[in-house]
Design a protein around this motif. Sequence first.
Motif, PDB file in Angstrom:
ATOM      1  N   HIS A 167       0.253  -1.383  -0.006  1.00 44.10           N
ATOM      2  CA  HIS A 167       0.138  -0.023   0.119  1.00 44.10           C
ATOM      3  C   HIS A 167       0.531   1.246   0.099  1.00 44.10           C
ATOM      4  CE1 HIS A 167       0.040   1.113   4.269  1.00 44.10           C
ATOM      5  NE2 HIS A 167       0.206  -0.302   4.611  1.00 44.10           N
TER       6      HIS A 167
ATOM      7  N   ASP B  12       5.926   0.059   6.732  1.00 47.86           N
ATOM      8  CA  ASP B  12       4.716  -0.074   6.691  1.00 47.86           C
ATOM      9  C   ASP B  12       4.034   1.016   5.579  1.00 47.86           C
ATOM     10  OD1 ASP B  12       1.873   0.105   6.730  1.00 47.86           O
ATOM     11  OD2 ASP B  12       1.451   0.616   8.870  1.00 47.86           O
ATOM     12  N   ASP B  13       4.000   1.062   4.612  1.00 45.23           N
ATOM     13  CA  ASP B  13       4.103  -0.240   4.136  1.00 45.23           C
ATOM     14  C   ASP B  13       5.092  -0.234   2.633  1.00 45.23           C
ATOM     15  OD1 ASP B  13       3.767  -3.261   3.309  1.00 45.23           O
ATOM     16  OD2 ASP B  13       1.948  -2.869   2.131  1.00 45.23           O
TER      17      ASP B  13
ATOM     18  N   GLU C 173      -5.612   1.837   3.134  1.00 42.86           N
ATOM     19  CA  GLU C 173      -5.442   0.979   3.752  1.00 42.86           C
ATOM     20  C   GLU C 173      -5.044   1.140   4.759  1.00 42.86           C
ATOM     21  OE1 GLU C 173      -4.081  -2.550   6.533  1.00 42.86           O
ATOM     22  OE2 GLU C 173      -2.597  -0.049   6.094  1.00 42.86           O
ATOM     23  N   GLU C 174      -4.456   2.558   5.587  1.00 36.22           N
ATOM     24  CA  GLU C 174      -5.275   3.123   6.567  1.00 36.22           C
ATOM     25  C   GLU C 174      -5.688   3.639   7.438  1.00 36.22           C
ATOM     26  OE1 GLU C 174      -2.406   1.725   8.747  1.00 36.22           O
ATOM     27  OE2 GLU C 174      -0.482   1.522   7.947  1.00 36.22           O
TER      28      GLU C 174
ATOM     29  N   GLU D  79       1.212  -7.405   3.263  1.00 36.13           N
ATOM     30  CA  GLU D  79       2.220  -7.380   4.657  1.00 36.13           C
ATOM     31  C   GLU D  79       1.176  -7.746   5.861  1.00 36.13           C
ATOM     32  OE1 GLU D  79       1.019  -3.281   6.273  1.00 36.13           O
ATOM     33  OE2 GLU D  79      -0.874  -3.491   5.955  1.00 36.13           O
TER      34      GLU D  79
HETATM   35 ZN   LIG Z   1       0.121  -1.404   6.669  1.00 31.15          ZN
END
Ligand SMILES: [Zn+2]
Length: 472
Positions: free
Chosen positions: A103, A135-136, A169-170, A196
């Motif tokens: 991501h 991340d990530d 994604e977050e 991930e």
């Molecule tokens: Zn992540």
Amino acid sequence: MWQRVAALISLVMLISAVGYGQAPAQPDWTSVDEELMRHFQALLRMDTSDPPGKERPAAEYLKQVLDNEGIAAQLFALEPDRPNVVARLKGNGRKRPLLIIGHTDVVNVDPAKWKFPPFSATRDGGYVYSRGTVDDKDNLATILMVMLQLKRLNVPLDRDVIFLSEAGEEGSTRIGIQYMVEQHYPEIDAEYCLAEGGGVTRVAGRVKYAGIATLEKIPYAIELTAKGVAGHGSVPLRSNAVVHLSTAVGKIGAWKPDIRLNETTGTYFRRLATISSPAEAERYRNVLVPNSKAQADADEYFLDNEPAHASMLRTSVSPNILGGGYRVNVIPSEARATLDVRMLPDEDPAKFLEMVKRVINDPTIDVRFGARDTRPKQPEARLDSEAFKTIEANVTKHYNAPTLPTMLTGATDMAYLRAKGMQCFGVGPALDVEDGPKGFGAHSDQERLLESELSRFMKFHWDVVVDLARTR
Ligand SMILES: [Zn+2]
């Protein structure tokens, strides 16, 4: 004579080049490392903090790099500033595709907390410092290099390899994985995915094990609302909503929902026992004995000392928000609490809600599900699959350590894909267990990754993809 020898030699070379199960040419790892670092730093230097996200520059960068290599990449965007990127290398179709995911967005930063600016990708003392290093953008840069190398080395494939970079994604999956699954699923449909969520754990600089995510819990919110009679604070009332609510929260806090293991968690504890001290190993084995005192004792120990393990045993409930009252001399008529519930994937939400009501056992309290970005129900990724076995073999090859399948207590995008029947495995580079408490982990005040471990992860990832996808 020489002509015949030369013809024979070229025939042998031809046979070995297309031979059955022939290992493909290996990348030149020195130049791969340099290029990987270049893409990694370029991606890290783009501020894709989510919110607001603004992943477009990162998506365009990825598309450009892929397009330049002759791998046609497509953007899919629900919101113009936040595209996802998909690119596909075609195989012969003998097997169903492999999807590799990273991501582009990162969590927010407080720049004052950073020794090096959070989007500088500074290299110092063997580390790279930046938001996104673990991340990530580590996965993202790695899967980009996997695609480039597959193409450059012209590796013949039994299955398509699909690259997906997601936005959001977050915390805004509706523009990321949810959008891709609901509106463009044929573009990413695959048998297996790598994303991930896993990683290799180092203790005192030595690799201890690789955690490969094969399952995850499902987040829910439960809202408690206590209703009472408002009144003058000088005349206490037994119906006081604050008292009822805090009693209910106390009961929930003390409650230990039933322990239930699945294939992932059972295998996890069994394997963890094999690399633990005798006292630890005994607890990890005891926790596998259903309804025993030994299991209860191990659980008690986990609740005190290894809370992540306690959470892996059950659907967990954590009261995280509390509210009620507004001035000292008024008895409020209402008080509210919000419970963070992480359900085992096989839990029945409606039945669980009934259980919570029974534990609280107070008719003045309304108990119901609250709004939350939840995840669909999902089956476990299979441990007897070709993918898991391949991952395991490559953990041994590159890290010389055991593979522990793990059920994540948190939520990832893999849940959406598993719910569609895709078998997803969470992977990641090696991190020092000591680095988290120092404040360098994912979502921490600072974030960093060892360059040497990014390089090792690249080789591991490459081998997993090649072993799963190349023509046999
Ligand atoms: Zn992540």
